[in-house]
Design an enzyme around this catalytic site. Structure first.
Site, short mmCIF file in Angstrom:
data_model
loop_
_atom_site.label_atom_id
_atom_site.label_comp_id
_atom_site.label_asym_id
_atom_site.label_seq_id
_atom_site.Cartn_x
_atom_site.Cartn_y
_atom_site.Cartn_z
N SER A 70 1.20 -23.09 46.13
CA SER A 70 0.33 -22.32 45.23
C SER A 70 -0.99 -22.00 45.90
O SER A 70 -1.40 -22.66 46.86
CB SER A 70 0.07 -23.09 43.93
OG SER A 70 -0.84 -24.15 44.16
N HIS A 71 -1.63 -20.98 45.35
CA HIS A 71 -2.96 -20.56 45.81
C HIS A 71 -3.82 -20.39 44.56
O HIS A 71 -3.69 -19.39 43.84
CB HIS A 71 -2.88 -19.25 46.59
CG HIS A 71 -4.18 -18.85 47.24
ND1 HIS A 71 -5.36 -18.75 46.57
CD2 HIS A 71 -4.45 -18.50 48.53
CE1 HIS A 71 -6.31 -18.37 47.41
NE2 HIS A 71 -5.80 -18.20 48.60
N ASN A 72 -4.70 -21.35 44.28
CA ASN A 72 -5.55 -21.27 43.09
C ASN A 72 -6.73 -20.34 43.32
O ASN A 72 -7.00 -19.92 44.44
CB ASN A 72 -6.06 -22.66 42.71
CG ASN A 72 -4.99 -23.49 42.04
OD1 ASN A 72 -3.79 -23.27 42.25
ND2 ASN A 72 -5.40 -24.43 41.22
N ALA B 50 -3.45 -16.02 40.57
CA ALA B 50 -3.03 -17.10 41.46
C ALA B 50 -1.51 -17.18 41.48
O ALA B 50 -0.88 -17.37 40.44
CB ALA B 50 -3.63 -18.42 40.97
#
Length: 990
Positions: A822-824, A803
């Protein structure tokens, strides 16, 4: 009387049977992937590879084409059995050859049984013939092994029956999901081994000089007759007519140093360079076209089989096709047919475009390999490099998109029609202005040279040591050097003290093109001095390996410097690698198919390995290459190493003086390199935005932010979506924008820069986020406000995909604001999401009391308790949800602190992507002050837009009742019927 070698019967049988199974598998994966992998126990994704029976017998059109090709195979198969019997009967004075012949006939009948009686027709009869076929393989294969001459002792493949039976029991008896896929792999391996086994008959017939004559009688006899029969000489393959490149070389040698821009040879030189650009355009468009389907499936979709079209050089093993492809007419025909790849843009459905591009790729590969095997291979190497440079330059000028790719059209920045017209003109010029007769320079094989000791010096290249470097070089050029900003993305880390730490794609991409030109110019100069062998020295290989290590190990300018040195190295060795492959293919071209087919297999394997490093969560066995780009780089260099002159090993072919470029061609090529370098600098100057980025509303301290997961820059029709994204961003007046799924600097995404249109046309500061070496799907921060500092984070991901996150400090109207993009991870990995959310909360809490804006992909329901991400982010991060009463969210969230939120909207994805755009409008407190009241009551003073100044309104153009939205159907949704934005009063006067 017609006389031909019996080996052609075996070759025909191999070709037809291979084509039958390969085409059936390709069409099955393309059209009915999930249907043919499904069985009575499980389906996709537990089962991901089909059995032979379901592939060839269940669906149209693969079933019908397979049965048709097998019918054509029957004639050569029966003839092959007769020839094998004849050969064996001459050597064995017993009935043993008869028994082998009978088992072969029964085996053929059994094959026809399970082919034409499918499991859908009668499962029991189909299984009976299938089992009979497998059992009859034993006497047929064992008999042929015993009778075969020692030189061609056939291989035994019976060991594959053991795992075949084991996994069949696991599936049929224990009903274990996934067991049938493993069974199917071994079942297909047996098919491959069967075809391979029978293909050895070709070598046996050739050694025995078995020939067939057709005239008054049919005669097939081996030339081992004790009565010394008349030996009919093997027909010699006629010399291939000169290619366009050879004609050009011969014609330019007459002009010597005449570099008149109007000369016919100069015009033809430009045309040949343009046709090489067409090769690179079609070649690099294939994988992005097919990967569109993989992205939507988040796994193997079946369309990946289109990658096999790059293996088309195998067809050049057929002598007539090889000779025709090298002829002037064949060259023009292949060029013309390849234009289908450019015309594919006119097709609306992605699957139709993929079919056309796959066919065009096969055609253009045959065409290009025919050029690479010409006698002027050094010149073809220079042309290959020039075509790559032209492709990269046009991508730089067209916002990182090749203007003739099928994924672009007039609306998305394509110049497809212009490209086709220019290509047709180039093909016309190259064909009709090329002399019909020419005397191209002939290659003097070094193995014919006699040494001082009187022995013949041999430097013949082994085909494998020539194929490995070519495949690796093609992958390196495609993966790292097909776009001017790819090397920059590898080394980028962000900002420090309002200055970028490394090169920026839109400003410094020209350096990549210039160094590529320098590498090609180095090769060009050494060829003209007859010293190209300098580049085959092991020290030059060490230089390239050190450059690759520097690119991987270091970041910012130092890492980029390593990439630039790797660019010089890679471009400079194009001629020697192509020369090695051409030499290994041989003067007669018998090994052409084998050499270039193997090279493309290496290219495909390296390409898949590079994808697996980041897509490990979605592919079988991907865990073994998780985040191991270092392994891919090492494999690239290892495969390149046989192209160099290592002490104690057989030397590579030396380039002879008579093979060198003529002065006219050298002059033209140098001029082209200079023009490309200068043009790159001019493009950079033209595309660089004038002045500094300015916010949309610079007066009242208003900022508008958005978060959008843009699905790798592909819209729902598989077109590039940069311009549609830009249109929406411009209309919504977004000052700060987080984009996710943006790391497109991989061959599967076309090595593109998704930020280029926004930066160059609208003026933004940009942080492109973690690059390919970080193994994430990417995150981007675009800002109208100066970026003071930025840090890239790889959030904890013990199980799932990595991530990415960007932590940046922006100078917004004199106030420092922390922005986090962000990209979880996905919902399949709850522990990953918990750890990632904890780290994000720590980052936001550490910035307290500074204002914070969070724009992220989280994967959680609103108000979900721990260990779900929502409560961790909001509570531990000391931030507020943009609207906690919006319960319809799942993945995208906007959180904030230290600002007044006045407007909030959610916009449907339309046809641009697969995820909505969320936007919020905020007001910063006056400079030097903070938010007065952060209570829930103060934060939720809802309002009508009419009660707020118009500066806080969102545009009215995206209401659903106004022509169903704009720019691909994007419109407001969720908060009304039709959807409307939400507005909030400011609790204190500003």
């Amino acid at each position: 009387m017609l006389v031909f070698s019996a080996a052609y019967v075996a070759r025909t049988h191999t070709a037809l049977s291979s084509a039958a199974f390969t085409i059936a598998l390709a069409l099955g994966l393309l059209y009915h992937y999930k249907k043919i992998v499904k069985n009575a126990v499980a389906g996709y994704p537990e089962e991901w590879f089909p059995s032979v029976s379901s592939t060839v017998g269940d669906w149209y059109p693969e079933r019908n084409l397979f049965q048709l090709l097998i019918a054509f195979t029957s004639g050569p198969r029966i003839t092959l059995l007769l020839l094998v019997y004849l050969l064996h009967s001459r050597a064995w004075d017993s009935n043993f050859p008869v028994a082998i012949f009978v088992s072969g006939i029964l085996r053929t009948v059994a094959c026809g049984g399970w082919v034409y009686i499918t499991s859908y027709d009668d499962h029991d009869i189909h299984d009976f013939f299938m089992i009979s076929y497998l059992v009859l393989n034993l006497p047929w294969m064992l008999g042929c092994v015993v009778c075969a001459p020692e030189q061609t002792r056939r291989k035994r493949f019976f060991v594959a029956l053991i795992p075949l039976a084991y996994f069949y029991v696991q599936h049929q008896v224990y009903r274990i999901p996934g067991a049938y896929t493993r069974y199917s792999i071994f079942e297909w391996s047996l098919i491959v081994f069967d075809v391979w086994f029978d293909s050895f008959a070709e070598e046996e017939f050739r050694i025995a000089k078995l020939q067939i004559s057709l005239g008054d009688r049919l005669l097939a006899k081996p030339a081992i007759d004790t009565n010394e029969p008349k030996v009919i000489p093997k027909p010699v393959e006629p010399a291939a007519p000169p290619t366009v490149g050879q004609d050009l070389a011969a014609d330019s040698s007459k002009e010597e140093t005449n570099s008149d821009l109007c000369s016919p040879s100069y015009r033809r030189s430009i045309c040949v360079r343009l046709t090489t650009y067409i090769f690179w355009s079609i070649f690099t468009s294939l994988i992005p076209t097919l990967f569109y389907f993989s992205v939507w499936e988040l796994g193997i979709s079946g369309q990946e089989v289109a990658l096999l079209s790059t293996l088309a050089p195998i067809f050049l093993s057929v002598s007539p096709l090889r000779s025709w492809a090298k002829s002037k007419g064949g060259d023009t025909t292949l060029h013309s047919l390849s234009l289908l790849g450019l015309a594919a843009f006119a097709l609306d459905k992605p699957v139709h475009r993929l079919g056309v591009v796959s066919s065009a790729t096969a055609i253009v590969m045959i065409k290009q390999v025919s050029s690479w095997t010409a006698t002027d291979v050094e010149y073809q190497g220079i042309l290959t490099g020039l075509g790559l440079l032209l492709s990269s330059l046009l991508k730089q000028a067209n916002h990182s998109n090749n203007p003739v790719w099928p994924s672009v059209n007039a609306k998305s920045g394509g110049y497809n029609k212009t490209g086709i017209i220019l290509a047709v003109m180039a093909i016309y010029e190259a064909h009709y202005q090329t002399p019909r007769t020419a005397n191209p320079p002939q290659v003097q094989p070094e193995e014919n040279k006699t040494s001082a000791s009187g022995k013949v010096a041999s430097s013949e290249r082994h085909w494998l040591t020539a194929a490995l470097p070519l495949g690796s070089l093609l992958f390196t050029l495609h993966a790292l050097l097909s776009d001017s900003s790819t090397l920059i993305s590898w080394s980028w880390t962000g900002y420090v003290n309002s200055r970028p730490q490394g090169p920026l794609p839109h400003l410094h991409g020209s350096l990549t093109l210039i160094t590529q030109s320098m590498g090609l110019l180095l090769a060009l100069s050494l060829i003209s001095w007859n010293s190209i062998d300098v580049l085959a020295h092991p020290l030059w290989f060490c230089y390239g390996s050190a450059s690759a290590a520097m690119l991987y190990t270091y970041r910012n300018w130092l890492g980029y410097t390593g990439g630039l040195n790797l660019a010089v190295f890679s471009m400079s060795i194009i001629p020697i690698v192509l020369k090695g492959a051409s030499t290994a293919a041989g003067n007669t071209g018998q090994s052409t198919g084998k050499v270039y087919f193997t090279a493309m297999v290496v290219y495909c394997l390296l390409g898949l390995a590079s994808i697996w490093t980041v897509a490990y969560a979605f592919v079988p066995g991907g865990v073994y290459l998780r985040e191991r780009t270092d392994i891919v780089l090492i494999l690239q260099m290892v495969c390149l190493s046989p192209a160099f002159r290592w002490p104690g090993l057989r030397p590579s072919i030396r380039l002879q003086r008579k093979d060198a470029l003529t002065p006219a061609l050298i002059s033209y090529s140098r001029a082209a390199l200079v023009c490309l370098s200068v043009a790159s600098l001019l493009v950079t100057m033209y595309r660089t935005p004038a002045g500094f980025p300015q916010p949309f509303k610079p007066g009242p301290r208003i900022l508008t932010a958005g978060i959008w997961t843009v699905h790798f820059g592909m819209d729902n029709q598989g077109r590039d979506s940069q311009r549609l994204i830009t249109d929406v961003v411009r209309d919504m007046e977004l000052d700060i924008l987080g984009l996710l799924e943006t790391d497109l600097h991989r061959i599967v995404f076309g090595n593109r820069d998704l930020t280029r249109v926004l930066v160059e046309d609208m003026g933004y500061y940009v942080d492109i986020g973690p690059g390919p070496a970080a193994h994430t799907w990417g995150a981007v921060l675009l800002s109208k406000f100066p970026i003071v500092n930025s840090t890239h984070h790889l959030l904890p991901s013990p199980h799932g995909e990595l991530a990415p996150a960007i932590e940046a400090v922006l100078d917004i109207f004199g106030t420092h604001v922390t922005v986090v993009v962000s990209h979880n991870g996905q919902e399949e990995d709850p522990l990953d999401r918990e750890l990632q959310s904890t780290e994000l909360a720590r980052i936001m809490a550490a910035a307290y009391p500074r204002p914070v804006l969070f724009l992220g992909y989280v994967v959680t329901e609103p108000h979900a308790p721990r260990p779900a991400p929502y409560d961790i982010l909001v509570t531990d991060g000391r931030v507020f949800d943009i609207d906690q009463e919006d319960l319809d969210r799942w993945c995208e969230y906007i959180l904030y602190r230290g600002m007044y939120r006045t407007s909030y909207a959610r916009m449907s994805r339309g046809s641009i992507t697969d995820t909505e755009l969320q936007i919020g409008r905020f007001v910063l407190p006056p400079y030097g002050t903070t938010v007065v009241d952060e209570s829930e009551e103060a934060r939720y003073l809802r309002s009508f837009k009419e009660d707020l100044p118009e500066d806080h309104w969102f545009t009215m153009d995206y209401y659903e009742d106004r022509d169903q939205g704009k720019h691909g159907g994007v419109h407001y949704h969720v908060f009304g019927n039709p959807g409307t934005p939400l507005y909030y009063k400011i609790p204190a006067p500003l």
